[in-house]
Design a protein around this motif. Structure first.
Motif, PDB file in Angstrom:
ATOM      1  N   GLU A  70       0.691  -1.217  -0.108  1.00 45.12           N
ATOM      2  CA  GLU A  70      -0.070   0.018  -0.133  1.00 45.12           C
ATOM      3  C   GLU A  70       0.662   1.422   0.093  1.00 45.12           C
ATOM      4  O   GLU A  70       1.923   1.317   0.594  1.00 45.12           O
ATOM      5  CB  GLU A  70      -0.869   0.037   1.363  1.00 45.12           C
ATOM      6  CG  GLU A  70      -1.749  -1.049   1.409  1.00 45.12           C
ATOM      7  CD  GLU A  70      -2.968  -1.070   2.400  1.00 45.12           C
ATOM      8  OE1 GLU A  70      -2.669  -0.233   3.263  1.00 45.12           O
ATOM      9  OE2 GLU A  70      -3.703  -1.840   2.551  1.00 45.12           O
ATOM     10  N   ARG A  71       0.348   2.480  -0.718  1.00 40.74           N
ATOM     11  CA  ARG A  71       1.055   3.671  -0.757  1.00 40.74           C
ATOM     12  C   ARG A  71       0.824   4.260   0.551  1.00 40.74           C
ATOM     13  O   ARG A  71      -0.487   4.667   1.188  1.00 40.74           O
ATOM     14  CB  ARG A  71       0.638   4.503  -1.992  1.00 40.74           C
ATOM     15  CG  ARG A  71       1.184   3.602  -3.284  1.00 40.74           C
ATOM     16  CD  ARG A  71       0.376   4.383  -4.325  1.00 40.74           C
ATOM     17  NE  ARG A  71       1.185   5.849  -4.649  1.00 40.74           N
ATOM     18  CZ  ARG A  71       0.964   6.424  -5.349  1.00 40.74           C
ATOM     19  NH1 ARG A  71      -0.163   6.320  -6.208  1.00 40.74           N
ATOM     20  NH2 ARG A  71       1.375   7.762  -5.581  1.00 40.74           N
ATOM     21  N   PRO A  72       1.762   5.158   1.199  1.00 37.85           N
ATOM     22  CA  PRO A  72       1.379   5.838   2.254  1.00 37.85           C
ATOM     23  C   PRO A  72       0.322   6.862   2.182  1.00 37.85           C
ATOM     24  O   PRO A  72       0.278   7.546   0.781  1.00 37.85           O
ATOM     25  CB  PRO A  72       2.858   6.690   2.667  1.00 37.85           C
ATOM     26  CG  PRO A  72       3.887   5.818   1.913  1.00 37.85           C
ATOM     27  CD  PRO A  72       3.124   5.008   0.735  1.00 37.85           C
ATOM     28  N   PRO A  73      -0.346   7.190   3.054  1.00 37.46           N
ATOM     29  CA  PRO A  73      -1.493   8.377   2.550  1.00 37.46           C
ATOM     30  C   PRO A  73      -0.833   9.594   2.513  1.00 37.46           C
ATOM     31  O   PRO A  73      -0.202  10.043   3.295  1.00 37.46           O
ATOM     32  CB  PRO A  73      -2.426   7.993   3.809  1.00 37.46           C
ATOM     33  CG  PRO A  73      -1.581   7.450   4.798  1.00 37.46           C
ATOM     34  CD  PRO A  73      -0.712   6.554   4.226  1.00 37.46           C
ATOM     35  N   GLY A  74      -1.469  10.584   1.581  1.00 39.58           N
ATOM     36  CA  GLY A  74      -0.996  11.918   1.580  1.00 39.58           C
ATOM     37  C   GLY A  74       0.110  12.288   0.879  1.00 39.58           C
ATOM     38  O   GLY A  74       0.433  13.436   0.865  1.00 39.58           O
ATOM     39  N   ARG A  75       0.733  11.359   0.185  1.00 39.77           N
ATOM     40  CA  ARG A  75       1.895  11.677  -0.455  1.00 39.77           C
ATOM     41  C   ARG A  75       1.780  12.459  -1.786  1.00 39.77           C
ATOM     42  O   ARG A  75       2.398  13.423  -1.814  1.00 39.77           O
ATOM     43  CB  ARG A  75       2.545  10.317  -0.916  1.00 39.77           C
ATOM     44  CG  ARG A  75       4.105  10.490  -1.526  1.00 39.77           C
ATOM     45  CD  ARG A  75       4.744   9.110  -1.439  1.00 39.77           C
ATOM     46  NE  ARG A  75       6.090   9.097  -2.051  1.00 39.77           N
ATOM     47  CZ  ARG A  75       6.979   8.214  -2.382  1.00 39.77           C
ATOM     48  NH1 ARG A  75       6.251   7.004  -2.109  1.00 39.77           N
ATOM     49  NH2 ARG A  75       8.077   8.345  -2.757  1.00 39.77           N
ATOM     50  N   GLY A  76       0.725  12.109  -2.433  1.00 36.21           N
ATOM     51  CA  GLY A  76       0.348  12.991  -3.726  1.00 36.21           C
ATOM     52  C   GLY A  76      -0.132  14.446  -3.185  1.00 36.21           C
ATOM     53  O   GLY A  76       0.355  15.467  -3.941  1.00 36.21           O
ATOM     54  N   CYS A  77      -0.790  14.679  -2.290  1.00 39.71           N
ATOM     55  CA  CYS A  77      -1.162  16.048  -1.982  1.00 39.71           C
ATOM     56  C   CYS A  77      -0.087  16.651  -1.324  1.00 39.71           C
ATOM     57  O   CYS A  77      -0.180  18.005  -1.628  1.00 39.71           O
ATOM     58  CB  CYS A  77      -2.437  15.625  -0.707  1.00 39.71           C
ATOM     59  SG  CYS A  77      -3.878  14.794  -1.165  1.00 39.71           S
ATOM     60  N   GLY A  78       0.928  16.161  -0.827  1.00 38.15           N
ATOM     61  CA  GLY A  78       2.038  16.914  -0.271  1.00 38.15           C
ATOM     62  C   GLY A  78       2.691  17.809  -1.559  1.00 38.15           C
ATOM     63  O   GLY A  78       3.208  18.795  -1.521  1.00 38.15           O
ATOM     64  N   ALA A  79       2.910  16.783  -2.662  1.00 35.16           N
ATOM     65  CA  ALA A  79       3.598  17.395  -3.753  1.00 35.16           C
ATOM     66  C   ALA A  79       2.772  18.616  -4.203  1.00 35.16           C
ATOM     67  O   ALA A  79       3.073  19.840  -4.595  1.00 35.16           O
ATOM     68  CB  ALA A  79       3.902  16.251  -4.797  1.00 35.16           C
ATOM     69  N   LEU A  80       1.495  18.416  -4.378  1.00 33.13           N
ATOM     70  CA  LEU A  80       0.489  19.713  -4.893  1.00 33.13           C
ATOM     71  C   LEU A  80       0.670  20.986  -3.774  1.00 33.13           C
ATOM     72  O   LEU A  80       0.592  21.976  -4.543  1.00 33.13           O
ATOM     73  CB  LEU A  80      -0.863  18.986  -4.994  1.00 33.13           C
ATOM     74  CG  LEU A  80      -1.829  20.057  -5.583  1.00 33.13           C
ATOM     75  CD1 LEU A  80      -1.611  20.494  -6.724  1.00 33.13           C
ATOM     76  CD2 LEU A  80      -3.317  19.392  -5.427  1.00 33.13           C
TER      77      LEU A  80
ATOM     78  N   LEU B 284       1.603  24.747  -4.969  1.00 36.87           N
ATOM     79  CA  LEU B 284       0.799  25.859  -4.869  1.00 36.87           C
ATOM     80  C   LEU B 284       1.547  27.031  -3.959  1.00 36.87           C
ATOM     81  O   LEU B 284       1.546  28.074  -4.189  1.00 36.87           O
ATOM     82  CB  LEU B 284      -0.257  25.351  -3.933  1.00 36.87           C
ATOM     83  CG  LEU B 284      -1.454  24.840  -5.010  1.00 36.87           C
ATOM     84  CD1 LEU B 284      -2.633  24.183  -4.181  1.00 36.87           C
ATOM     85  CD2 LEU B 284      -1.795  25.508  -6.032  1.00 36.87           C
ATOM     86  N   LEU B 285       2.320  26.476  -2.766  1.00 38.63           N
ATOM     87  CA  LEU B 285       3.055  27.337  -2.125  1.00 38.63           C
ATOM     88  C   LEU B 285       4.250  28.304  -2.705  1.00 38.63           C
ATOM     89  O   LEU B 285       4.349  29.367  -2.686  1.00 38.63           O
ATOM     90  CB  LEU B 285       3.583  26.745  -0.803  1.00 38.63           C
ATOM     91  CG  LEU B 285       4.544  27.385   0.178  1.00 38.63           C
ATOM     92  CD1 LEU B 285       3.516  28.654   0.758  1.00 38.63           C
ATOM     93  CD2 LEU B 285       5.116  26.524   1.458  1.00 38.63           C
TER      94      LEU B 285
END
Length: 366
Positions: A4-14, A18-19
């Motif tokens: 399984e992929r760790p949760p939230g990894r793709g959202c952190g890059a996004l 944005l920052l």
């Protein structure tokens, strides 16, 4: 079994993307504000009055601003009604400067406004008839005149220098209070009966005559003799520098030098210089400082520095006398000297004289 992929990894890059974009946008806005400078607040400020620095004509420190005096100072002829000795400090006296937006005081006049011709032909006969009729007709009645100087014999030396002593014109009051001042302008006349009489009656008398031996002589308590002649022009500055004690002055200059603001009586026997002197009094607006005028006028020739055709000369004379009328002077006495030839501009005129003595009163004098 699949990992399984760790949760939230793709959202952190996004989020990081944005920052970074927001940071770049902020840096760009700061750069724009620096380039705009202080103009940006002015563009965004609400409408209304904006504080301004003091205008050039309202300096924070007292005194006239540099470069503005030419715009502010109006033309003021020297010393009218100024206190003796004033006006020389370099600081403008009160009233010398006109506030912005108010009309400036009138400058000096340079010529007399000539009256219309007496008739359509512009002839000497028409002008002479009008002029002689004018000087022979009194304009106001004076009930009380001094009679001390009336001739009691046929001697031509004595002349009727009459003043009006009606209470409405103030001269009698000035004499009673020993506050009367008389200027007598002459050219070598030995007859001082009128001056002595007025001094004895309480007037401060100043007699101006270039033939006087000393510069200033006090003959009695109230009678002065001055070695000065009244002219219609002051000496040229170059001449005045070489001769600081020149004995020729305009009347206004003498008034300033003596510190006299008013003359109750001005008597003049100037042997044909009276026309140019009278013109100068009118042009320099000295008449308002004079209560009564007594002039001997001479008609056998045009007078000093008066030129033109005979008819234009008489028109000029008449225009001068009409200027007196415009200044509220009224003729109350006219004396025709029958001991003089009947000459008018070198021509014989029946029932006329080459010499008249005329007396005017300033009806505004108080």
């Amino acid at each position: 079994m699949a990992r399984e992929r760790p949760p939230g990894r793709g959202c952190g890059a996004l989020s990081r993307c944005l920052l970074g974009a927001a940071l770049l946008l902020g840096l760009r806005l700061c750069a724009e504000l620096r380039r705009a400078g202080p103009r940006s607040p002015a563009r965004s400020a609400p409408p209304g009055p904006v504080p301004r620095p003091p205008a050039p004509h309202l300096p924070p420190a007292p005194g006239p601003p540099r470069g503005a005096s030419r715009r502010q100072v109006t033309y003021v002829r020297s010393g009218r009604r100024a206190p003796p000795g004033g006006g020389g400090s370099g600081t403008p006296e009160p009233g010398c400067c006109a506030p912005r937006g108010l009309p400036r005081r009138k400058g000096p006049r340079w010529h007399i406004d000539l009256q219309p011709w007496a008739g359509p032909t512009q002839s000497l006969d028409e002008e002479a008839l009008r002029f002689l009729r004018y000087i022979s007709t009194t304009q106001i009645a004076c009930d009380h005149v001094n009679t001390d100087s009336l001739t009691t014999n046929s001697s031509p030396a004595k002349k009727p220098w009459l003043v009006c002593l009606d209470d409405r014109f103030g001269l009698a009051h000035q004499i009673r209070n020993k506050q009367c001042r008389l200027y007598s302008l002459g050219l070598g006349s030995d007859d001082t009966h009128f001056e002595v009489s007025m001094a004895n009656n309480g007037c401060e008398v100043h007699r101006f005559d270039p033939s006087v031996k000393s510069a200033h002589i006090l003959e009695s308590q109230r009678l002065w003799h001055h070695r000065l002649s009244i002219d219609w022009r002051d000496p040229h500055p170059a001449v005045a520098a070489q001769k600081p004690h020149s004995n020729t002055r305009k009347l206004r200059t003498i008034l300033n030098e003596f510190g006299h603001h008013k003359i109750d009586i001005l008597k003049a026997d100037l042997e044909s210089a009276e026309w140019k002197v009278l013109e100068n009094l009118i042009l320099e607006d000295v008449l308002e400082q004079i209560g009564q005028l007594i002039f001997e006028i001479h008609l056998h020739w045009p007078g000093f520095e008066i030129s033109g055709s005979d008819s234009s000369v008489v028109r000029f004379w008449y225009s001068l006398l009409k200027e007196l009328e415009l200044k509220d002077f009224r003729l109350f006495h006219s004396y025709k000297d029958l001991s003089k030839p009947q000459l008018f501009l070198k021509k014989d005129i029946f029932n006329a004289s080459s010499c008249y003595t005329l007396s005017w009163v300033n009806t505004r004098w108080k």
